[in-house]
Design a protein around this motif. Structure first.
Motif, short mmCIF file in Angstrom:
data_model
loop_
_atom_site.label_atom_id
_atom_site.label_comp_id
_atom_site.label_asym_id
_atom_site.label_seq_id
_atom_site.Cartn_x
_atom_site.Cartn_y
_atom_site.Cartn_z
N ARG A 235 1.06 -1.07 -0.22
CA ARG A 235 0.15 0.03 0.09
C ARG A 235 1.06 1.54 0.00
NH1 ARG A 235 -4.61 0.05 3.85
NH2 ARG A 235 -5.80 -0.95 2.15
N GLY A 236 1.70 1.35 0.73
CA GLY A 236 3.28 2.71 0.68
C GLY A 236 4.44 1.77 1.38
N PHE B 200 8.01 3.54 3.36
CA PHE B 200 7.68 5.48 4.46
C PHE B 200 9.23 5.10 4.77
CE2 PHE B 200 3.51 6.23 4.74
CZ PHE B 200 2.70 4.75 4.77
N TYR C 298 11.80 7.36 7.12
CA TYR C 298 11.94 8.04 7.95
C TYR C 298 12.82 8.75 8.70
CZ TYR C 298 7.01 7.53 9.51
OH TYR C 298 5.13 7.51 9.74
N PHE D 185 9.17 12.02 9.57
CA PHE D 185 8.49 11.78 8.20
C PHE D 185 8.93 12.02 7.47
CE2 PHE D 185 6.44 9.66 5.27
CZ PHE D 185 5.38 10.71 4.38
N THR E 265 6.86 9.39 1.35
CA THR E 265 5.51 7.84 1.08
C THR E 265 6.27 7.62 -0.40
OG1 THR E 265 4.48 9.06 2.62
CG2 THR E 265 3.65 6.71 0.95
N TYR F 7 4.06 4.61 -3.59
CA TYR F 7 3.63 4.24 -3.80
C TYR F 7 3.37 2.79 -4.67
CZ TYR F 7 1.06 7.33 -0.87
OH TYR F 7 1.29 8.37 0.01
N GLN G 204 4.08 -0.84 4.54
CA GLN G 204 1.80 -0.98 4.76
C GLN G 204 1.47 -2.09 4.01
OE1 GLN G 204 -0.32 2.77 5.45
NE2 GLN G 204 -2.45 1.51 5.69
N ARG H 274 -2.38 9.46 13.25
CA ARG H 274 -2.71 9.25 12.09
C ARG H 274 -4.20 9.42 11.44
NH1 ARG H 274 -0.98 3.58 8.81
NH2 ARG H 274 -2.71 2.92 10.38
N SER I 255 -8.27 3.79 4.36
CA SER I 255 -7.79 3.26 4.11
C SER I 255 -6.35 3.42 3.91
CB SER I 255 -8.39 2.78 2.64
OG SER I 255 -9.49 2.85 1.98
N GLY I 256 -6.52 4.70 3.53
CA GLY I 256 -4.90 4.74 1.97
C GLY I 256 -3.88 4.95 3.27
N ALA I 257 -2.68 4.85 2.12
CA ALA I 257 -1.90 4.93 3.27
C ALA I 257 -1.29 6.04 3.63
CB ALA I 257 -0.17 4.04 1.94
N VAL J 286 0.08 8.99 6.52
CA VAL J 286 1.54 8.96 7.20
C VAL J 286 1.07 8.68 8.73
CG1 VAL J 286 3.74 10.42 8.00
CG2 VAL J 286 2.22 10.39 5.80
N LEU J 287 2.35 8.24 9.61
CA LEU J 287 2.30 8.26 10.87
C LEU J 287 2.93 9.54 11.39
CD1 LEU J 287 3.44 4.77 12.63
CD2 LEU J 287 1.52 5.62 12.21
N PHE K 47 5.06 11.40 15.23
CA PHE K 47 5.47 10.52 16.33
C PHE K 47 5.63 11.60 16.90
CE2 PHE K 47 6.44 5.80 15.77
CZ PHE K 47 6.47 5.81 13.85
#
Lengths: 112, 114
Positions: free
Chosen positions: A31-32, A34, A36, A46, A49, A51, A91, B94, B98-100, B102-103, B105
């Motif tokens: 799904r993605g 990432f 960091y 961050f 991302t 995809y 993810q 977040r 259902s999307g990706a 971003v987290l 922190f």
């Protein structure tokens, strides 16, 4: 089970010496992915991302790329302030899709 | 920018004590997470919450519980702290869906259990 492997574990560069960090992954439908950055004693921050395979993103001296099996974080002409640990995470599209699986990171040190 | 605030940066507790780690986010995010980070093991998910009063076990929930009574607050509880729970604890939030997404922190809480 989703897996993320980052290499090298640690990397020491001279200022201006370009290099790449690797993130290899296995996931049941991406799904993605990432990237960091984490400074000592702080939470991850961050960066990007990605995809789908072929996608690229840039920010200052950093460029992230993605294939079906791995991602690279290219650092061009790094400076000492780029020193940090860089984390990669994926993810999955299905099955607990809200969770990220993290690699253990690459610790980068850029010296004058 | 989303801000995730962890109330305690450094804690020292004794074995058997009950420990509360608090996390607050200010951008109305549905999802919140607790990770622990240990050298060589990376970030491991302890618990997460999709919404208020909802919680799901992560990969390493044993010895931990969580509470989410309000949308902005997610607490991690160690009922009886043990030395193997000495670690850096990271809270994240977040947007839902259902999307990706971003987290984001927090700065982390470093817990030492003696």
């Amino acid at each position: 089970e989703d897996q993320v492997t980052q290499s090298p574990e640690a990397l020491r560069l001279q200022e201006g010496e370009s290099s790449s960090l690797n993130c290899s992954y296995t996931v049941s439908g991406l799904r993605g992915l990432f990237w960091y950055r984490q400074d000592p004693g702080k939470g991850p921050e961050f960066l990007f991302t990605l995809y789908s395979a072929g996608e690229e993103k840039e920010k200052e001296r950093l460029k992230a790329t993605l294939t079906k099996k791995e991602s690279f974080l290219h650092i061009t002409a790094p400076k000492p302030e780029d020193s940090a640990t860089y984390l990669c995470a994926v993810q999955a599209r299905e099955g607990g899709g809200n969770k990220l699986t993290f690699g253990t990171g690459t610790q980068l040190k850029v010296e004058l | 920018d989303v801000k995730v605030t962890q109330s305690s940066r450094y804690l020292v507790k004794r074995t058997g004590e009950k420990v509360f780690l608090e996390c607050v986010q200010d951008m109305d995010h549905e999802n919140m997470f607790w990770y622990r980070q240990d050298p060589g093991l990376g970030l491991r998910l302890i618990y997460f919450s999709y919404d208020v009063k909802m919680k799901e076990k992560g990969d390493i929930p044993e010895g931990y519980s969580v509470s989410r009574e309000k949308k902005e607050r997610f607490s991690l509880i160690l009922e009886s702290a043990s030395t193997n729970q000495t670690s850096m604890y990271l809270c994240a939030s977040r947007l839902g869906g259902s999307g990706a997404n971003v987290l984001t922190f927090g700065a982390g809480s470093r817990l030492t259990v003696l």
